[in-house]
Scaffold this motif. Structure first.
Motif, PDB file in Angstrom:
ATOM      1  N   ALA A 194       8.381  36.582  39.580  1.00  0.00           N
ATOM      2  CA  ALA A 194       8.602  37.799  38.799  1.00  0.00           C
ATOM      3  C   ALA A 194       7.742  38.953  39.282  1.00  0.00           C
ATOM      4  O   ALA A 194       8.154  40.123  39.214  1.00  0.00           O
ATOM      5  CB  ALA A 194       8.328  37.526  37.322  1.00  0.00           C
ATOM      6  N   ALA A 195       6.541  38.650  39.775  1.00  0.00           N
ATOM      7  CA  ALA A 195       5.619  39.708  40.200  1.00  0.00           C
ATOM      8  C   ALA A 195       6.171  40.547  41.341  1.00  0.00           C
ATOM      9  O   ALA A 195       5.732  41.676  41.557  1.00  0.00           O
ATOM     10  CB  ALA A 195       4.278  39.099  40.604  1.00  0.00           C
ATOM     11  N   THR A 196       7.145  39.998  42.065  1.00  0.00           N
ATOM     12  CA  THR A 196       7.721  40.727  43.201  1.00  0.00           C
ATOM     13  C   THR A 196       8.924  41.563  42.798  1.00  0.00           C
ATOM     14  O   THR A 196       9.578  42.147  43.640  1.00  0.00           O
ATOM     15  CB  THR A 196       8.152  39.725  44.296  1.00  0.00           C
ATOM     16  OG1 THR A 196       9.231  38.904  43.794  1.00  0.00           O
ATOM     17  CG2 THR A 196       7.001  38.827  44.705  1.00  0.00           C
ATOM     18  N   GLY A 197       9.215  41.637  41.481  1.00  0.00           N
ATOM     19  CA  GLY A 197      10.449  42.265  41.020  1.00  0.00           C
ATOM     20  C   GLY A 197      10.472  43.776  41.014  1.00  0.00           C
ATOM     21  O   GLY A 197      11.504  44.369  40.717  1.00  0.00           O
ATOM     22  N   GLY A 198       9.350  44.414  41.298  1.00  0.00           N
ATOM     23  CA  GLY A 198       9.332  45.873  41.305  1.00  0.00           C
ATOM     24  C   GLY A 198       9.112  46.449  39.923  1.00  0.00           C
ATOM     25  O   GLY A 198       9.204  45.746  38.910  1.00  0.00           O
ATOM     26  N   PRO A 199       8.836  47.757  39.835  1.00  0.00           N
ATOM     27  CA  PRO A 199       8.453  48.382  38.561  1.00  0.00           C
ATOM     28  C   PRO A 199       9.615  48.742  37.649  1.00  0.00           C
ATOM     29  O   PRO A 199       9.398  49.114  36.502  1.00  0.00           O
ATOM     30  CB  PRO A 199       7.718  49.641  39.010  1.00  0.00           C
ATOM     31  CG  PRO A 199       8.392  50.005  40.297  1.00  0.00           C
ATOM     32  CD  PRO A 199       8.733  48.694  40.964  1.00  0.00           C
ATOM     33  N   GLY A 200      10.859  48.645  38.140  1.00  0.00           N
ATOM     34  CA  GLY A 200      11.992  49.056  37.327  1.00  0.00           C
ATOM     35  C   GLY A 200      12.076  50.572  37.208  1.00  0.00           C
ATOM     36  O   GLY A 200      11.255  51.303  37.767  1.00  0.00           O
ATOM     37  N   ASP A 201      13.050  51.049  36.442  1.00  0.00           N
ATOM     38  CA  ASP A 201      13.240  52.507  36.334  1.00  0.00           C
ATOM     39  C   ASP A 201      13.252  52.978  34.886  1.00  0.00           C
ATOM     40  O   ASP A 201      13.687  54.093  34.599  1.00  0.00           O
ATOM     41  CB  ASP A 201      14.534  52.929  37.037  1.00  0.00           C
ATOM     42  CG  ASP A 201      15.754  52.178  36.530  1.00  0.00           C
ATOM     43  OD1 ASP A 201      15.639  51.461  35.501  1.00  0.00           O
ATOM     44  OD2 ASP A 201      16.820  52.289  37.156  1.00  0.00           O
ATOM     45  N   GLU A 202      12.791  52.131  33.945  1.00  0.00           N
ATOM     46  CA  GLU A 202      12.798  52.512  32.536  1.00  0.00           C
ATOM     47  C   GLU A 202      11.427  52.944  32.027  1.00  0.00           C
ATOM     48  O   GLU A 202      11.296  53.361  30.875  1.00  0.00           O
ATOM     49  CB  GLU A 202      13.291  51.350  31.680  1.00  0.00           C
ATOM     50  CG  GLU A 202      14.722  50.931  31.932  1.00  0.00           C
ATOM     51  CD  GLU A 202      15.118  49.753  31.055  1.00  0.00           C
ATOM     52  OE1 GLU A 202      15.856  49.985  30.071  1.00  0.00           O
ATOM     53  OE2 GLU A 202      14.672  48.626  31.326  1.00  0.00           O
ATOM     54  N   GLY A 203      10.397  52.792  32.848  1.00  0.00           N
ATOM     55  CA  GLY A 203       9.044  53.113  32.405  1.00  0.00           C
ATOM     56  C   GLY A 203       8.219  51.880  32.131  1.00  0.00           C
ATOM     57  O   GLY A 203       8.744  50.770  31.973  1.00  0.00           O
ATOM     58  N   ALA A 204       6.910  52.085  32.052  1.00  0.00           N
ATOM     59  CA  ALA A 204       5.981  50.964  31.935  1.00  0.00           C
ATOM     60  C   ALA A 204       6.173  50.175  30.643  1.00  0.00           C
ATOM     61  O   ALA A 204       6.184  48.942  30.645  1.00  0.00           O
ATOM     62  CB  ALA A 204       4.543  51.470  32.039  1.00  0.00           C
ATOM     63  N   ARG A 205       6.337  50.885  29.519  1.00  0.00           N
ATOM     64  CA  ARG A 205       6.451  50.175  28.242  1.00  0.00           C
ATOM     65  C   ARG A 205       7.773  49.428  28.132  1.00  0.00           C
ATOM     66  O   ARG A 205       7.833  48.331  27.568  1.00  0.00           O
ATOM     67  CB  ARG A 205       6.271  51.145  27.079  1.00  0.00           C
ATOM     68  CG  ARG A 205       4.838  51.658  26.963  1.00  0.00           C
ATOM     69  CD  ARG A 205       4.574  52.366  25.655  1.00  0.00           C
ATOM     70  NE  ARG A 205       3.136  52.622  25.483  1.00  0.00           N
ATOM     71  CZ  ARG A 205       2.588  53.074  24.369  1.00  0.00           C
ATOM     72  NH1 ARG A 205       3.351  53.347  23.318  1.00  0.00           N
ATOM     73  NH2 ARG A 205       1.290  53.259  24.296  1.00  0.00           N
ATOM     74  N   ALA A 206       8.812  49.999  28.679  1.00  0.00           N
ATOM     75  CA  ALA A 206      10.096  49.305  28.692  1.00  0.00           C
ATOM     76  C   ALA A 206      10.000  48.027  29.513  1.00  0.00           C
ATOM     77  O   ALA A 206      10.524  46.974  29.125  1.00  0.00           O
ATOM     78  CB  ALA A 206      11.188  50.217  29.246  1.00  0.00           C
ATOM     79  N   LEU A 207       9.322  48.122  30.653  1.00  0.00           N
ATOM     80  CA  LEU A 207       9.141  46.939  31.483  1.00  0.00           C
ATOM     81  C   LEU A 207       8.340  45.879  30.736  1.00  0.00           C
ATOM     82  O   LEU A 207       8.670  44.681  30.772  1.00  0.00           O
ATOM     83  CB  LEU A 207       8.435  47.321  32.785  1.00  0.00           C
ATOM     84  CG  LEU A 207       8.211  46.186  33.789  1.00  0.00           C
ATOM     85  CD1 LEU A 207       9.555  45.627  34.278  1.00  0.00           C
ATOM     86  CD2 LEU A 207       7.368  46.668  34.978  1.00  0.00           C
ATOM     87  N   ALA A 208       7.275  46.302  30.047  1.00  0.00           N
ATOM     88  CA  ALA A 208       6.459  45.358  29.290  1.00  0.00           C
ATOM     89  C   ALA A 208       7.272  44.693  28.184  1.00  0.00           C
ATOM     90  O   ALA A 208       7.087  43.503  27.892  1.00  0.00           O
ATOM     91  CB  ALA A 208       5.246  46.064  28.696  1.00  0.00           C
ATOM     92  N   TYR A 209       8.170  45.441  27.565  1.00  0.00           N
ATOM     93  CA  TYR A 209       9.036  44.858  26.536  1.00  0.00           C
ATOM     94  C   TYR A 209       9.936  43.788  27.147  1.00  0.00           C
ATOM     95  O   TYR A 209      10.141  42.717  26.565  1.00  0.00           O
ATOM     96  CB  TYR A 209       9.880  45.944  25.885  1.00  0.00           C
ATOM     97  CG  TYR A 209      10.950  45.401  24.964  1.00  0.00           C
ATOM     98  CD1 TYR A 209      10.631  44.973  23.678  1.00  0.00           C
ATOM     99  CD2 TYR A 209      12.273  45.301  25.400  1.00  0.00           C
ATOM    100  CE1 TYR A 209      11.614  44.447  22.834  1.00  0.00           C
ATOM    101  CE2 TYR A 209      13.262  44.784  24.564  1.00  0.00           C
ATOM    102  CZ  TYR A 209      12.927  44.356  23.286  1.00  0.00           C
ATOM    103  OH  TYR A 209      13.901  43.838  22.468  1.00  0.00           O
TER     104      TYR A 209
END
Length: 398
Positions: A296-311
């Motif tokens: 999972a750590a290699t999955g990249g930051p996504g494009d929804e923002g940090a809190r969305a990713l944390a959710y």
């Protein structure tokens, strides 16, 4: 550490409940603290595990502790070790030993009553330090205090022979250097490089355990680069290259700047190519949780923002991905991912027909809820009202 002190400094662990009673039961002339507790106390580090070496044979240790009403567990009695269960925590008590036969992975031992003989079978001088429980007097047979003061990890005896006895000592050499070292021992380094292929004979679990400890040691970045330079890991972890060592250095700097403690799986993830996470996790026989985190750590930051990713992936997973990608994690401080304040049943109650459409609609509502920054239940209900109304209008005109 002061100049080669001859007495163990006082430390909190020396006052653990039951420890003095244990030493008295064994007899102060027949028992000494040994290894990490002595070493770490000399450099001012906290001590977690306490080990005692004793001249008594294992069966005699059991008898003495039972007579003193100390609970004893025969955790490794065939190899001379029992565990004394004290109110202040467990303490391992091991009979003095000498190696009879070694094959690079296991050792056949014989019991001894010679302290120096026991010290001689240990790997490094800094790990062969003993201290009298009553007086704190330090017994140092191979110059361990001087090596500790100099920040030098040095094999006891001939490094090539000591590695032949136990191949894991290659990785332990670098792990202890990453924790205590300032000056690399040239003979030890040369021996580790010459015998690096011996690592292939070890179980992957043992390799993984040492590597994960090494990766969070204070000097891990420089030591990993040194290991790559000398081809130490080439036979067992060829995925770790100079490029990976450079990425690790960048990640470590980001961790430090963000005041985030290092994590071995996060560091391993950046040390290897992204497409190697799954095979490396399998080869090292990591736990299922660690394998999932590595991939999972290699999955990249996504494009929804940090809190969305944390959710979506949890705080730990988000921190891994964001730090590896070089994205600011400040928005996660103090953030606890909320729970979506609506259920599929609430959508059905609004008129949506039961079936797969409910799950799809719930995901749609969730996506809007995330995009709006996790609004409260009232706003979420409004989002659901709008989404269901649109779906019902669409179905009525179809």
């Amino acid at each position: 550490m002061s100049d080669l002190t001859s007495t163990l400094p006082d430390a909190a662990w020396r006052h653990r409940e039951g420890l003095e009673h244990l030493a008295e039961a064994l007899g102060h002339d027949a028992a000494r603290y040994v290894g990490g507790a002595v070493r770490d106390t000399l450099v001012g580090l906290d001590v977690a595990d306490i080990d005692i070496a004793t001249r008594h044979r294992p069966d005699a240790v059991v008898d003495l502790l039972q007579a003193a009403r100390i609970r004893v567990v025969p955790t490794g009695i065939a190899h001379g070790t029992v565990t004394a269960v004290l109110p202040g925590g467990p303490v391992e008590v091991t009979t003095l030993r000498r190696d009879v036969e070694t094959d690079g992975r296991h050792a056949t031992v014989a019991f001894s009553d010679d302290w120096r003989e026991d010290a001689a079978r240990r790997d490094f001088t800094i790990n062969a330090l003993y201290a009298d429980p009553a007086t704190g007097e330090i017994f140092d047979y191979f110059g361990g205090r001087a090596d500790l003061a100099a920040g030098r990890v040095r094999f006891i005896g001939d490094p090539m022979q000591r590695i032949a006895e136990d191949h894991l000592r290659i990785l332990r050499f670098f792990r202890f250097h990453a924790r205590f070292g300032r000056t690399i021992d040239a003979a030890g380094l040369a021996a580790c490089a010459a015998r690096a292929n011996d690592l292939m004979a070890l179980s992957r679990e043992r390799i993984a355990a040492e590597m994960l400890k090494l990766l969070v040691a204070p000097q891990a970045v420089g030591v990993i680069a040194l290991m790559v330079e000398h081809g130490i890991l080439r036979a067992v972890l060829p995925e770790i290259t100079a490029e990976g060592a450079d990425r690790l250095a960048v990640l470590a700097a980001r961790e430090s700047a963000a005041d985030v403690p290092p994590h071995p799986i996060r560091r391993l993830a950046t040390l290897i190519p992204a497409d190697a996470a799954e095979p490396v996790g399998a080869r090292l026989r990591l736990s299922n949780a660690d394998r999932k985190r590595l991939i999972a750590a290699t999955g990249g930051p996504g494009d929804e923002g940090a809190r969305a990713l944390a959710y979506r992936v949890g705080i730990d997973g988000a921190v891994d991905r964001l730090l590896i990608a070089g994205v600011d994690i400040a928005g996660l401080r103090g953030f606890t991912p909320p729970v979506l304040p609506i259920t599929g049943g609430a959508l059905v109650a609004r008129g949506l027909r039961k079936g797969p459409d409910v799950a799809a609609m719930l995901r749609m509502v969730e996506t809007r809820w995330i995009a709006e920054g996790f609004p409260d239940a009232d706003r979420t209900a409004a989002i659901a009202d709008d989404a269901v109304a649109q779906a019902l209008r669409a179905s009525s005109t179809a």
